[in-house]
Design a protein around this motif. Structure first.
Motif, PDB file in Angstrom:
ATOM      1  N   HIS A  91       0.842  -1.201   0.000  1.00  0.00           N
ATOM      2  CA  HIS A  91       0.000   0.000   0.000  1.00  0.00           C
ATOM      3  C   HIS A  91       0.874   1.247   0.000  1.00  0.00           C
ATOM      4  CE1 HIS A  91      -3.308   2.685   1.068  1.00  0.00           C
ATOM      5  NE2 HIS A  91      -2.588   3.144   2.076  1.00  0.00           N
TER       6      HIS A  91
ATOM      7  N   PHE B   9     -10.535   0.769   9.348  1.00  0.00           N
ATOM      8  CA  PHE B   9     -10.001   1.374   8.133  1.00  0.00           C
ATOM      9  C   PHE B   9      -8.477   1.353   8.106  1.00  0.00           C
ATOM     10  CE2 PHE B   9     -14.029   4.192   8.031  1.00  0.00           C
ATOM     11  CZ  PHE B   9     -14.745   3.152   7.431  1.00  0.00           C
TER      12      PHE B   9
ATOM     13  N   THR C 272      -6.938   7.445   8.146  1.00  0.00           N
ATOM     14  CA  THR C 272      -7.228   6.967   6.794  1.00  0.00           C
ATOM     15  C   THR C 272      -8.186   7.939   6.114  1.00  0.00           C
ATOM     16  OG1 THR C 272      -6.885   4.642   7.363  1.00  0.00           O
ATOM     17  CG2 THR C 272      -8.210   5.099   5.415  1.00  0.00           C
TER      18      THR C 272
ATOM     19  N   ARG D 146     -11.123   9.222   4.010  1.00  0.00           N
ATOM     20  CA  ARG D 146     -12.427   8.666   3.647  1.00  0.00           C
ATOM     21  C   ARG D 146     -12.864   9.137   2.269  1.00  0.00           C
ATOM     22  NH1 ARG D 146     -14.007   5.046   4.374  1.00  0.00           N
ATOM     23  NH2 ARG D 146     -16.159   5.183   5.083  1.00  0.00           N
TER      24      ARG D 146
ATOM     25  N   GLY E 121      -9.199   5.947   1.095  1.00  0.00           N
ATOM     26  CA  GLY E 121      -8.711   4.633   1.493  1.00  0.00           C
ATOM     27  C   GLY E 121      -7.226   4.589   1.790  1.00  0.00           C
ATOM     28  N   THR E 122      -6.541   5.721   1.599  1.00  0.00           N
ATOM     29  CA  THR E 122      -5.096   5.777   1.834  1.00  0.00           C
ATOM     30  C   THR E 122      -4.805   6.065   3.305  1.00  0.00           C
ATOM     31  OG1 THR E 122      -4.707   6.581  -0.409  1.00  0.00           O
ATOM     32  CG2 THR E 122      -2.955   6.935   1.200  1.00  0.00           C
TER      33      THR E 122
END
Length: 402
Positions: free
Chosen positions: A45, A71, A291, A293, A306-307
């Motif tokens: 990731h 998350f 994280t 959204r 999502g990062t």
């Protein structure tokens, strides 16, 4: 800009030998390149690392960045593979967003106001004096961690939660075992589960026979036993380990900066500034994660939904754009606003309690023992590993002229 963007490859990064108070050199170097860097997680990731003060503060205040545990699917040092991270257990509101976070935090806010914490000052002074008396009676040398830094916040938080006196010794050992990062994974898990079982029993006891403490007060709300257990665990972790390590590591820092120690000893009015500067300088709660959204523009970069973003508190608190000469311990520093307690809705609930404990403990220690000094060379002081959530010293051997 993207081509020259800095990348940090290893977390947690090691501190330089002989520099136990400074953030790891790799993080300081990252900040020199800019307030935001790329960080490739072990699972592949592509995340981000925030080292700049202004950017970190803005993330903490931005509801588009989530604190929810489920998350945080990416670990800085471990490839979690396809493991699905479960939501935070009931009551553990640090790993939640609104409205769940507010439901748990709101009943606590009135219990930890600056005014109510100041009312505890006399009790903290007595606890501190008792431990200084014991140190003086036993004579030098002493381990300041076990004789002073740990017992003071441990007793205070146990009294606030209403832990019976006879249980406090074993209870403190359990907490230290799973928070220190030093025990084996098996022992940490066993201590964590034992602490949870004890807290569940304590909640049951408080419902049946309330006493004058925070936990008893909370039984008179709509919170369930499971939720109260989770809240108690958060209060323990936040109210004990961070303060204990700041007291011990802060004393180490003062002993390595004799002019600053002398200033605190000769000017008791300096206590408030000294505490704030030590909090900034040490930042024992080093990193947190958020994280995104949704897509967020941050520091000239697009943080995709999502990062995961890693927030380096200790580097932000050494940001030269916010704090002139940031790597110098200066108890008379005027520009406050450090992020040691965080910012935004998750700002540390117990920060006023921690301040009271440190404002009392540091001056009392250096005044009672004017010849206090390290009992071993500084390079022999055993430090907590960078993998520990809270940085500090494992032990601090000190001596003085009896």
């Amino acid at each position: 800009m993207a081509e020259s963007l800095h990348t940090v490859t290893t977390l947690p990064a090691a501190r330089r030998p002989g520099c136990p108070f400074d953030p790891p050199a790799e993080l300081i170097d990252a900040r020199r390149h800019g307030p935001i860097s790329r960080y490739p997680f072990p699972d592949g990731h592509q995340g981000w690392l925030i080292t700049g003060y202004d950017l970190l503060r803005s993330v903490l205040a931005d509801p588009r960045f989530s604190s929810r545990k489920e998350f945080m699917r990416h670990h800085p040092t471990i490839d979690l593979g396809d493991i699905e991270v479960p939501p935070a257990p009931p009551g553990e509101f640090l790993l939640m967003d609104e409205p769940q976070h507010g439901r748990y935090r709101k009943p606590l806010v009135g219990k930890f106001t600056a005014r109510r914490m100041r009312l505890l000052t006399e009790r903290v002074e007595q606890i501190t004096a008792d431990h200084l008396d014991a140190m003086e009676k036993a004579g030098p040398p002493a381990d300041l961690v076990t004789a002073f830094a740990r017992p003071i916040p441990a007793i205070v938080i146990c009294e606030l939660l209403g832990v019976p006196y006879e249980d406090r010794g074993s209870f403190q050992e359990q907490i230290e075992s799973f928070l220190s990062g030093e025990a084996s994974d098996e022992d940490q898990l066993a201590a964590y589960l034992a602490t949870q079982r004890y807290l569940a029993e304590l909640v049951t006891a408080k419902r049946a026979d309330p006493t004058d403490d925070v936990l008893s007060d909370l039984t008179d709300t709509d919170l369930t036993d499971e939720e109260l257990k989770g809240i108690s665990l958060i209060l323990l972790a936040a109210g004990f380990d961070t303060t204990a390590n700041t007291l011990a590591l802060g004393t180490f820092a003062l002993l390595r900066n004799p002019a600053q120690l002398a200033a605190l000893r000769t000017d008791p009015a300096l206590a408030d500034q000294a505490v704030e500067e030590l909090l900034r300088y040490l930042s024992v709660a080093k990193t947190f994660m958020r994280t995104a959204r949704e897509d967020v523009e941050l520091g000239g970069q697009t943080i995709r939904a999502g990062t995961t973003v890693i927030l380096s508190y200790n580097t932000a608190n050494r940001d030269p754009e916010r704090f002139p000469d940031p790597h110098t311990l200066d108890l008379r520093r005027q520009n406050g606003g450090h992020l040691a307690f965080g910012h935004g809705i998750h700002q540390c609930l117990g920060q006023q309690l921690a301040r009271v404990e440190m404002r009392v403990a540091f001056p009392a220690l250096v005044t009672r023992f004017p010849t206090l000094r390290l009992a071993v060379p500084a390079e022999q002081i055993d430090l907590r590993p960078e993998t520990a959530d809270i940085y500090g010293v494992k032990s601090l051997p000190v001596t003085w002229d009896a």
